[in-house]
Design an enzyme around this catalytic site. Structure first.
Site, PDB file in Angstrom:
ATOM      1  N   TYR A 294      10.604 -19.907  20.241  1.00 32.56           N
ATOM      2  CA  TYR A 294      10.263 -19.025  20.944  1.00 32.56           C
ATOM      3  C   TYR A 294       9.329 -18.110  19.327  1.00 32.56           C
ATOM      4  CZ  TYR A 294      13.844 -18.166  24.231  1.00 32.56           C
ATOM      5  OH  TYR A 294      14.288 -17.800  25.201  1.00 32.56           O
TER       6      TYR A 294
ATOM      7  N   LYS B 149      42.204  -5.202  11.076  1.00 30.75           N
ATOM      8  CA  LYS B 149      41.354  -5.065  11.707  1.00 30.75           C
ATOM      9  C   LYS B 149      40.882  -5.823  12.329  1.00 30.75           C
ATOM     10  CE  LYS B 149      39.051  -3.455   8.121  1.00 30.75           C
ATOM     11  NZ  LYS B 149      38.330  -2.274   6.626  1.00 30.75           N
TER      12      LYS B 149
HETATM   13  C1  LIG Z   1      39.345  -2.315   5.734  1.00 31.07           C
HETATM   14  C2  LIG Z   1      39.698  -1.640   4.891  1.00 31.07           C
HETATM   15  C3  LIG Z   1      40.529  -1.827   4.015  1.00 31.07           C
HETATM   16  C4  LIG Z   1      40.736  -3.514   3.750  1.00 31.07           C
HETATM   17  O1  LIG Z   1      39.194  -3.818   2.485  1.00 31.07           O
HETATM   18  P1  LIG Z   1      38.972  -5.503   2.331  1.00 31.07           P
HETATM   19  O2  LIG Z   1      37.874  -4.389   1.208  1.00 31.07           O
HETATM   20  O3  LIG Z   1      38.429  -6.417   3.135  1.00 31.07           O
HETATM   21  O4  LIG Z   1      39.826  -5.778   1.230  1.00 31.07           O
HETATM   22  C5  LIG Z   1      41.661  -1.228   3.158  1.00 31.07           C
HETATM   23  N1  LIG Z   1      41.978   0.152   3.679  1.00 31.07           N
HETATM   24  C6  LIG Z   1      40.377   0.354   4.621  1.00 31.07           C
HETATM   25  C7  LIG Z   1      41.006   2.256   4.547  1.00 31.07           C
HETATM   26  C8  LIG Z   1      40.000   0.127   5.072  1.00 31.07           C
HETATM   27  O5  LIG Z   1      39.124   0.483   6.108  1.00 31.07           O
END
Ligand SMILES: *Cc1c(COP(=O)(O)O)cnc(C)c1O
Length: 381
Positions: free
Chosen positions: A276, A43
């Protein structure tokens, strides 16, 4: 999508993405997972690493399952990858193109009644069995059927399966506090998950995979492994909780190294105010270097005056506020064209994404996944 205004590869900074580090982490995961199937979470553009390339590396290494958050990402990735392996999409909104998803052979998460209705309608139209993973909310309060709703939906699942509209691939849930060594929440979530499993079993609805654990579950809660684990962070070389154990302590190698070419240097006297707001005024003369990365690239502005970069092996602290496209560092002896490494492998003397997270009040996950799309990803095979 990379910013189309940037010509391929021409940019003063780059994220080096290491295949060997990724494969090392995957091996670590396999050692821990044993017979448990690994679903690689890609993702958010594979946590900023580039989902196409990471997916190919994972599939080439024998991983059978990929997971993305948004259905749109799954559709796009599925087309690009020419349908290798299995892919699970976790999130879809009402009115999503479920028929297209089914045609592409994407596995779908079902955690609400409307989702089931829309997916079944698409399956009926196409006369196919939708491959679904039923999500139960065991304590995250984010998505999935609450146990009571789940009980009510089970007779429908039985019926849809009997009619050939549904393939029960998975039962899944997500842990809220797996990054703590022991938490009553995790025990409770496991207990509710067990109950959901029993409900399915009693209805004669066996599933191919039960999955509850992400990286933290695999690392710290062996009882949550079941038959599949969904791994993101650890595959990219991040610890889910560096306070509990750093990536180095877990023998995970950061897959990403972020670096930029120094574009400007100057010798300035004591009393010089920097960037800044002049949040820093020099107490003594200094040689400054300008790093062409800023908050538009995902470098957190909260790291102003706190993080540092490594140039020619020396630690160069950030001076003053991080700007949209650049920031200033204290850089003795540095010349334009020298390379500043923001984060990478601590074994090479670099800060880590987790160090940047600590300096800016967030987590390493956010540092890597927010990295701007316009920064070229350079894949090191
Ligand atoms: C992001 C996510 C993962 C992976 O989690 P990590 O801590 O990066 O291993 C697994 N399952 C779901 C539903 C997630 O949203």
């Amino acid at each position: 999508m990379p910013d189309s205004s940037i010509q391929d590869g021409y940019y003063p900074s780059r994220a080096l993405i290491s295949r060997s580090a990724f494969l090392h982490n995957l091996q670590r995961a396999r050692d821990l997972a044993g017979d448990t199937e690994i679903l690689a979470i890609v993702k958010a553009d594979a946590y900023g690493h580039g989902k196409e390339q990471i997916s190919r590396w994972a599939l080439d290494a024998g991983i059978n399952w990929l997971g993305v958050a948004q259905l749109g990402e799954a559709i796009q990735l599925r087309k690009t990858l020419q349908q290798r392996g299995r892919m699970l999409a976790l999130i879809a909104e009402p009115g999503s193109p479920f028929a297209e998803a089914l045609t592409l052979g994407i596995d779908l998460s079902v955690g609400a009644k409307w989702t089931l209705d829309e997916i079944i309608a698409a399956a009926e139209k196409l006369n196919v069995a939708a491959r679904v993973h039923i999500e139960v909310d065991t304590g995250m309060a984010r998505s999935g059927f609450l146990l009571e709703e789940f009980r009510q939906i089970v007779p429908k699942l039985v019926e849809y399966r009997r009619r050939g509209l549904l393939e029960m691939v998975g039962l899944w849930s997500h842990l809220a506090r797996a990054d703590e060594l022991s938490s009553p929440t995790t025990d409770q979530q496991v207990a509710i998950f067990e109950e959901a499993r029993q409900v399915l079993e009693a209805a004669g609805l066996e599933v191919q995979f039960c999955h509850l654990a992400a990286s933290a579950g695999l690392l710290w809660h062996p009882e949550t492994r079941y038959s599949m684990v969904r791994l993101g962070a650890m595959l990219y070389g991040l610890s889910p909780n560096p306070e509990l154990a750093t990536a180095e302590e877990l023998d995970l190698h950061p897959v990403m190294q972020l670096e930029a070419d120094i574009v400007s240097t100057r010798d300035v006297p004591a009393g010089t105010g920097i960037s800044y707001g002049h949040t820093v005024t020099l107490g003594k003369a200094a040689h400054l270097g300008t790093v062409p990365l800023g908050y538009a690239d995902g470098v957190p502005r909260h790291a102003s005056n706190s993080a540092s970069v490594v140039i020619n092996g020396q630690d160069c602290p950030i001076l003053g506020r991080i700007c949209m496209d650049q920031f200033v560092v204290d850089a003795p002896g540095v010349q334009p064209g020298d390379i500043a490494v923001l984060f990478g492998d601590s074994a090479k003397g670099y800060a880590t994404a987790d160090d940047w997270a600590a300096d800016s009040g967030t987590i390493g996950y956010e540092i890597i996944c927010r990295l701007g799309a316009r920064i070229p990803r350079q894949y090191m095979e």
